[in-house]
Design an enzyme around this catalytic site. Structure first.
Site, PDB file in Angstrom:
ATOM      1  N   LYS A 181     -35.296  42.880  29.899  1.00 25.52           N
ATOM      2  CA  LYS A 181     -34.323  41.822  30.396  1.00 25.52           C
ATOM      3  C   LYS A 181     -33.265  41.539  29.436  1.00 25.52           C
ATOM      4  CE  LYS A 181     -34.504  36.833  30.772  1.00 25.52           C
ATOM      5  NZ  LYS A 181     -35.047  35.607  30.555  1.00 25.52           N
ATOM      6  N   LYS A 226     -36.605  41.321  25.391  1.00 23.47           N
ATOM      7  CA  LYS A 226     -35.740  40.163  25.723  1.00 23.47           C
ATOM      8  C   LYS A 226     -34.575  40.281  24.748  1.00 23.47           C
ATOM      9  CE  LYS A 226     -35.313  35.498  27.474  1.00 23.47           C
ATOM     10  NZ  LYS A 226     -35.916  34.400  27.844  1.00 23.47           N
TER      11      LYS A 226
HETATM   12  C1  PBG Z   1     -36.350  30.875  29.264  1.00 28.97           C
HETATM   13  C2  PBG Z   1     -36.043  31.865  30.204  1.00 28.97           C
HETATM   14  C3  PBG Z   1     -34.557  32.182  30.226  1.00 28.97           C
HETATM   15  C4  PBG Z   1     -34.259  33.100  31.325  1.00 28.97           C
HETATM   16  C5  PBG Z   1     -35.824  33.478  31.956  1.00 28.97           C
HETATM   17  N1  PBG Z   1     -36.648  32.806  31.147  1.00 28.97           N
HETATM   18  C6  PBG Z   1     -33.475  31.535  29.610  1.00 28.97           C
HETATM   19  C7  PBG Z   1     -33.072  31.901  28.170  1.00 28.97           C
HETATM   20  O1  PBG Z   1     -33.897  32.967  27.575  1.00 28.97           O
HETATM   21  O2  PBG Z   1     -32.334  31.403  27.586  1.00 28.97           O
HETATM   22  C8  PBG Z   1     -33.275  33.800  31.841  1.00 28.97           C
HETATM   23  C9  PBG Z   1     -33.279  34.191  33.466  1.00 28.97           C
HETATM   24  C10 PBG Z   1     -32.050  34.456  33.998  1.00 28.97           C
HETATM   25  O3  PBG Z   1     -30.835  34.427  33.279  1.00 28.97           O
HETATM   26  O4  PBG Z   1     -31.777  34.632  35.162  1.00 28.97           O
HETATM   27  N2  PBG Z   1     -36.420  31.299  28.012  1.00 28.97           N
END
Ligand code: PBG
Length: 327
Positions: free
Chosen positions: A247, A194
């Site tokens: 992601k 991520k």
């Molecule tokens: C929680 C999380 C996030 C997303 C999914 N889980 C936000 C982040 O990490 O700031 C992002 C999902 C999206 O942008 O559609 N940590």
């Protein structure tokens, strides 16, 4: 012209194109994100994500029913709690927003597949994904609250947990706590690679989870890095992850490809909020054909090697897939 090789033979008409298609997609591989707001009654449009909604606990089953009408059988749940504190204690409360949403969904639709996002950022008053020591997130202390949160989701009836915090060792910590409580058969989908991405902007506006200071670069990955994604995935495999995730999706297709080629686990891609919002904005401005861009984006993620996709377009894509009309 004596050409022996004429690749266009296999592109000549719709029938032969369909026959020779390399990427076959199915609604079974789509996961729809659902936002549940503890303070809401009914349904409220999300400004940063046109066409998406916040659901109250009294209306979350409307979201589920809409999924099922389109043949989408999986969701990932995100919670907006009524209260936040420094350690995010509403994340693991037995009567927390996600825990209640799971019970509400499962009471009405026990067969609907519920995955939960496990993270602290929606629940902490500072918006970081863990427990702070000074201005830094304390990794090991955060593992405890993540594991407690995952356990509370599973005890409420979640089918699968998906940690998205990017702390070191969280998969092992969650696996150990789930197993110790007899949940040996509940899978973990790890947000393994991520990245610290600007593409999460519309989500953070929707979930109220933007960090109050600083950024997430101390725990989420540097977009410059490729090998680091392989390292993160390998560690999560060792720690017991059942499904890996990359992601965002669109700007990280190279990473999806490498992870798909390298690891034997099912691979999920998350087409994140910024990807969706950009298509919506460009379509609203009359610049692109929304339907075709949606389809092409999804196909590219599957072609690259993902086995499943989390997307705000899940319902529309399921319809397109069923019609066999992905362009
Ligand atoms: C929680 C999380 C996030 C997303 C999914 N889980 C936000 C982040 O990490 O700031 C992002 C999902 C999206 O942008 O559609 N940590």
């Amino acid at each position: 012209m004596e050409l022996i090789q004429r690749p266009r033979r296999l592109r000549r008409n719709e029938a032969v194109r369909r026959l020779c298609r390399e990427t076959r997609v199915s609604p079974d591989s789509l996961i729809y994100p659902i936002f549940v707001d503890e303070t809401l009654s009914g349904v409220r449009p999300i400004e940063s994500l046109p066409g998406q909604y916040h659901y109250g606990l009294d209306s979350v089953n409307q979201a589920v029913e809409a999924c099922m009408e389109h043949g989408v059988g999986h969701c990932i749940l995100f919670g907006l709690p009524a209260t936040k504190d420094a350690c995010g204690s509403s994340a693991w409360a037995e009567d927390g927003v996600v825990q209640r949403a799971i019970r509400t969904i499962k009471a009405a639709w026990p067969g609907f597949h519920v995955i939960t996002d496990v993270c602290m950022c929606e629940y902490t008053d500072h918006g970081h994904c863990g427990i702070l020591h000074g201005r830094e997130v304390d990794n090991d202390e955060t593992l405890e609250v993540l594991a407690k949160t995952a356990l509370s989701h599973v005890e409420a009836g979640a089918d699968m947990v998906a940690p998205s915090d990017m702390m070191d060792g969280r998969v092992a910590a969650i696996r150990a706590v789930l197993d110790a409580h007899g949940h040996t058969m509940t899978p973990i989908m790890s947000y393994a690679a991520k990245y610290a991405s600007a593409f999460y902007g519309p989500f953070r506006a929707a979930a109220g989870s933007a960090p109050a200071f600083g950024d997430r670069k101390g725990y989420q990955m540097d977009p410059h890095n490729r090998k680091e994604a392989l390292k993160e995935c390998a560690l999560d495999v060792e720690e017991g992850a059942d499904i890996l995730m990359v992601k965002p999706a669109m700007n990280y297709l190279d990473v999806i490809r490498e992870c798909a080629d390298t690891f034997e686990l099912p691979l999920c891609a998350y087409s994140v909020s910024g990807e969706y919002a950009m298509i919506k904005a460009a379509a609203a401005a009359g610049l692109v054909d929304e339907y075709r861009i949606m389809c092409e984006s999804a196909v590219s993620v599957f072609r690259t090697g993902a086995n499943m996709l989390i997307t705000y377009y899940a319902k529309e894509l399921a319809d397109a897939m069923r019609k066999g009309d992905l362009g």
